[in-house]
Design an enzyme around this catalytic site. Structure first.
Site, PDB file in Angstrom:
ATOM      1  N   ILE A 140       0.867  -1.172   0.000  1.00 55.82           N
ATOM      2  CA  ILE A 140       0.000   0.000   0.000  1.00 55.82           C
ATOM      3  C   ILE A 140       0.908   1.228   0.000  1.00 55.82           C
ATOM      4  O   ILE A 140       2.057   1.163   0.415  1.00 55.82           O
ATOM      5  CB  ILE A 140      -0.976   0.019   1.197  1.00 55.82           C
ATOM      6  N   ASP A 141       0.388   2.332  -0.480  1.00 59.73           N
ATOM      7  CA  ASP A 141       1.202   3.527  -0.654  1.00 59.73           C
ATOM      8  C   ASP A 141       1.732   4.064   0.676  1.00 59.73           C
ATOM      9  O   ASP A 141       1.167   3.801   1.741  1.00 59.73           O
ATOM     10  CB  ASP A 141       0.383   4.626  -1.340  1.00 59.73           C
TER      11      ASP A 141
END
Length: 308
Positions: A140-141
């Site tokens: 995930i970012d």
């Protein structure tokens, strides 16, 4: 010495793409991205010829895959605290804080989730995704908080990666998006590919794109923003951020696809739920992460501004 694997394509594989057929072979413990890297290195032969990923099979072909020798891990472990939601002999479910980078990259050579995992797990991490991504099945970012899965061995990694490829994971997010939504629920079905000018960005496009589907529901509509629940059918890079910007409702604080928000580092996006079939027990597991403090504070601020 590099390991060499040999395959004979069965007649029933007629018409399939070589890369999609290979990734389903149990003896080839590679993720799709790992296989693509090997093919780019001309290490896959079909009938003694270098094969590209989009080769169509007819049945009867002799396929040879040369696996590279494992690289020595040079990353240093770091004693960074981890919020572990679940752990067993095969995997971990980690609650990543906002601002933490998942794996080393230019400009982020220390302080990543991988450095923390190396300290916590030692050499008990899968090696399928290479030296800088041990155990990392998906990511995930940096400015997205929430749940992700880490594989402790290659068997678990391969099983989880195949579930991701088959879109059978449960992935639910919470977000604050700008603007007023006309409909309380909706589906965004728009292919995503690399931006033609800014190669660090993704965009909705038909050129070299992959199918992407996001479902959303408005949990609370405020004057100038909405609190959303989002469910992913696919997991493309920046999918939620790109899709919401595409329909005119960028994620609050997303300075890549929208604009920055005072006092907030990056987008207001949280990976709240994840579900999957355990690679060994075959039982379905599901985990939830409560909204972090930064997210709650944003909602309180939006609620107060609406009452004024």
């Amino acid at each position: 010495m590099p390991e060499v694997l040999h395959f004979t394509v069965p007649p029933e594989a007629n018409g399939e793409r070589l890369d999609k057929w290979l990734i389903m072979q149990k003896t080839l413990e590679l993720t799709r991205s790992g296989l693509q890297r090997i093919m780019e290195q001309d290490s896959v032969l079909c009938n003694s010829r270098i094969a590209s990923k989009n080769v169509r099979l007819h049945g009867g072909e002799q396929v040879t895959v040369t696996l590279p020798e494992p690289e020595q891990l040079e990353l240093q472990s770091e004693p960074i605290p981890l919020d572990i939601v679940y752990e067993d002999a095969d995997l971990l479910v980690v609650n990543k804080p906002k601002g933490m980078v998942v794996h080393p990259a230019p400009g982020h050579t220390t302080g990543t989730l991988v450095h923390a995992l190396l300290y916590y797990c030692g050499d008990q991490l899968s090696g399928i995704n290479g030296v800088i991504r041990p155990g990392i099945v998906h990511r995930i970012d940096r400015y997205t908080s929430g749940l992700l899965i880490v594989a402790k061995n290659d068997t678990a990694h391969q099983s989880l990666a195949k579930q991701i490829a088959a879109h059978s994971f449960t992935r639910e997010y919470r977000a604050v998006a700008l603007g007023r939504f006309r409909e309380p629920t909706g589906t965004i079905d728009a292919s995503i590919g690399r931006h033609s000018v800014d190669r660090k960005k993704m965009c909705v496009t038909q050129k070299n794109a992959k199918s992407a589907i996001t479902h959303y529901a408005v949990l609370q509509q405020y004057d100038k923003a909405a609190y959303l629940r989002l469910q992913l059918e696919t997991g493309r890079t920046h999918q939620i951020r790109v899709h919401l910007a595409y329909i005119g409702h960028p994620v609050l604080g997303d300075d890549v696809y929208g604009k920055a928000y005072p006092g907030l580092d990056g987008q207001c996006l949280h990976a709240a739920k994840i579900g999957f079939v355990h690679p060994v027990t075959r039982k379905y597991l599901e985990f939830e992460s409560p909204l972090p403090d930064y997210f709650k504070q944003i909602l309180m601020k939006l609620s107060r501004s609406q009452r004024m």
